[in-house]
Structures are given as structure tokens and as C-alpha cells.
Design a protein around this motif. Structure first.
Motif, PDB file in Angstrom:
ATOM      1  N   ILE A  74      49.992   7.118 -55.981  1.00  0.00           N
ATOM      2  CA  ILE A  74      51.225   6.944 -55.199  1.00  0.00           C
ATOM      3  C   ILE A  74      52.181   7.598 -55.476  1.00  0.00           C
ATOM      4  O   ILE A  74      52.567   9.074 -54.836  1.00  0.00           O
ATOM      5  CB  ILE A  74      50.997   6.236 -53.338  1.00  0.00           C
ATOM      6  N   VAL A  75      52.260   7.280 -56.651  1.00  0.00           N
ATOM      7  CA  VAL A  75      53.722   7.724 -57.099  1.00  0.00           C
ATOM      8  C   VAL A  75      53.694   8.608 -58.187  1.00  0.00           C
ATOM      9  O   VAL A  75      54.396  10.477 -57.914  1.00  0.00           O
ATOM     10  CB  VAL A  75      54.239   6.180 -57.916  1.00  0.00           C
ATOM     11  N   GLU A  76      52.940   8.896 -58.234  1.00  0.00           N
ATOM     12  CA  GLU A  76      52.364   9.866 -59.788  1.00  0.00           C
ATOM     13  C   GLU A  76      51.973  11.304 -58.434  1.00  0.00           C
ATOM     14  O   GLU A  76      52.363  12.063 -59.096  1.00  0.00           O
ATOM     15  CB  GLU A  76      50.732   9.751 -60.465  1.00  0.00           C
ATOM     16  N   ARG A  77      51.295  11.073 -57.280  1.00  0.00           N
ATOM     17  CA  ARG A  77      50.963  12.636 -56.592  1.00  0.00           C
ATOM     18  C   ARG A  77      52.636  12.581 -56.583  1.00  0.00           C
ATOM     19  O   ARG A  77      52.821  13.611 -56.016  1.00  0.00           O
ATOM     20  CB  ARG A  77      50.102  11.676 -54.923  1.00  0.00           C
ATOM     21  N   THR A 125      55.536  12.349 -57.107  1.00  0.00           N
ATOM     22  CA  THR A 125      56.296  13.346 -58.387  1.00  0.00           C
ATOM     23  C   THR A 125      55.813  14.442 -58.769  1.00  0.00           C
ATOM     24  O   THR A 125      56.296  15.709 -59.122  1.00  0.00           O
ATOM     25  CB  THR A 125      55.644  12.577 -59.568  1.00  0.00           C
ATOM     26  N   GLY A 126      53.888  14.712 -58.941  1.00  0.00           N
ATOM     27  CA  GLY A 126      53.466  16.099 -59.047  1.00  0.00           C
ATOM     28  C   GLY A 126      54.621  17.014 -57.591  1.00  0.00           C
ATOM     29  O   GLY A 126      54.084  18.121 -57.655  1.00  0.00           O
ATOM     30  N   TRP A 127      54.079  16.633 -56.460  1.00  0.00           N
ATOM     31  CA  TRP A 127      54.700  17.472 -55.639  1.00  0.00           C
ATOM     32  C   TRP A 127      56.284  17.615 -55.706  1.00  0.00           C
ATOM     33  O   TRP A 127      56.093  18.436 -55.736  1.00  0.00           O
ATOM     34  CB  TRP A 127      55.004  16.419 -54.050  1.00  0.00           C
ATOM     35  N   PHE A 128      56.460  17.545 -55.922  1.00  0.00           N
ATOM     36  CA  PHE A 128      58.143  17.425 -56.578  1.00  0.00           C
ATOM     37  C   PHE A 128      58.476  18.211 -57.323  1.00  0.00           C
ATOM     38  O   PHE A 128      59.154  19.408 -58.122  1.00  0.00           O
ATOM     39  CB  PHE A 128      59.074  15.695 -56.795  1.00  0.00           C
ATOM     40  N   ASN A 129      57.519  17.911 -58.821  1.00  0.00           N
ATOM     41  CA  ASN A 129      57.033  19.735 -59.937  1.00  0.00           C
ATOM     42  C   ASN A 129      56.927  20.185 -59.420  1.00  0.00           C
ATOM     43  O   ASN A 129      57.118  21.173 -59.797  1.00  0.00           O
ATOM     44  CB  ASN A 129      56.627  18.133 -60.055  1.00  0.00           C
ATOM     45  N   ARG A 130      56.643  20.906 -57.685  1.00  0.00           N
ATOM     46  CA  ARG A 130      56.187  22.268 -57.283  1.00  0.00           C
ATOM     47  C   ARG A 130      57.531  22.843 -57.395  1.00  0.00           C
ATOM     48  O   ARG A 130      57.980  24.184 -57.263  1.00  0.00           O
ATOM     49  CB  ARG A 130      55.071  21.900 -56.295  1.00  0.00           C
ATOM     50  N   CYS A 131      58.461  22.235 -56.895  1.00  0.00           N
ATOM     51  CA  CYS A 131      59.642  22.690 -56.310  1.00  0.00           C
ATOM     52  C   CYS A 131      60.586  22.884 -57.432  1.00  0.00           C
ATOM     53  O   CYS A 131      60.890  22.055 -58.373  1.00  0.00           O
ATOM     54  CB  CYS A 131      60.795  21.920 -55.654  1.00  0.00           C
ATOM     55  N   ARG A 132      60.720  24.226 -57.336  1.00  0.00           N
ATOM     56  CA  ARG A 132      60.867  25.091 -58.512  1.00  0.00           C
ATOM     57  C   ARG A 132      63.241  24.256 -58.820  1.00  0.00           C
ATOM     58  O   ARG A 132      62.782  24.188 -60.559  1.00  0.00           O
ATOM     59  CB  ARG A 132      61.731  26.251 -58.466  1.00  0.00           C
TER      60      ARG A 132
END
Length: 104
Positions: free
Chosen positions: A58-61, A63-70
């Protein structure tokens, strides 16, 4: 931890990484949040290489979504309040994207 228990008084369980298994964290969390049970999510001893843990996924997913935001890819903010505002904006964008996909 005090802020966490103040914002979310209904929180009963907190999953933590193996780095927080020491006695200092356990004592501090016990003093600040008596009603919260801290569960250390450790990697199994028989695991070889990377293994997905349901509690950590849940946390890793997220964080991955947030990393898509430039804007969140680099740490440009000087103030914590500004960084929190951009994190909330990214969360709103993610939720809107998910809602729009479901309605189609």
C-alpha cells in the motif's frame, strides 16, 4: 506520533518498517499513543530477493503514484506547509483520475 494520534484518534494499528523495531521507538510510541498497537512488518527469513508484502505494498504503491507528479519528484520547497500543499494537490489529482476512470 503525538500529531498522528491527535489527527486520527480512531487509529488502532500502525504498521512500521523493520528499522523501527528498536526499544527506543517502542518506548516512545507506548508513551505517546497508548491506544495504538505498533506492528513491525519484517521480511520473511526464507525470502530470496525482493518479495511483495501486502502490508507494505500500500505504501509502495502510493509512493509510486506520488513520484509520477513532476513537482514532487524533486525537493524544491523551502517550507513544510508548501510541500504539504503540493502533496495534497497531487492526492486530489490522483483521486480525480481514479474517479474519472471508473465513470467511463
Amino acid at each position: 506520533m503525538a500529531t498522528l494520534s491527535g489527527l486520527y484518534p480512531f487509529l488502532l494499528k500502525l504498521d512500521a518498517d523493520g528499522g523501527y523495531q528498536g526499544p527506543a521507538f517502542q518506548d516512545a510510541s507506548g508513551r505517546v499513543c497508548r491506544s495504538v498497537t505498533v506492528a513491525i512488518v519484517k521480511r520473511p527469513d526464507q525470502a530470496v530477493g525482493f518479495e511483495v508484502r501486502p502490508e507494505r505494498w500500500i505504501v509502495e504503491r502510493t509512493t509510486g503514484w506520488f513520484n509520477r507528479c513532476r513537482r514532487l519528484a524533486e525537493d524544491w520547497e523551502c517550507r513544510t506547509s508548501k510541500a504539504l500543499a503540493f502533496l495534497r494537490l497531487a492526492s486530489i489529482c490522483i483521486l480525480l483520475r481514479k474517479l474519472c476512470q471508473q465513470s467511463e
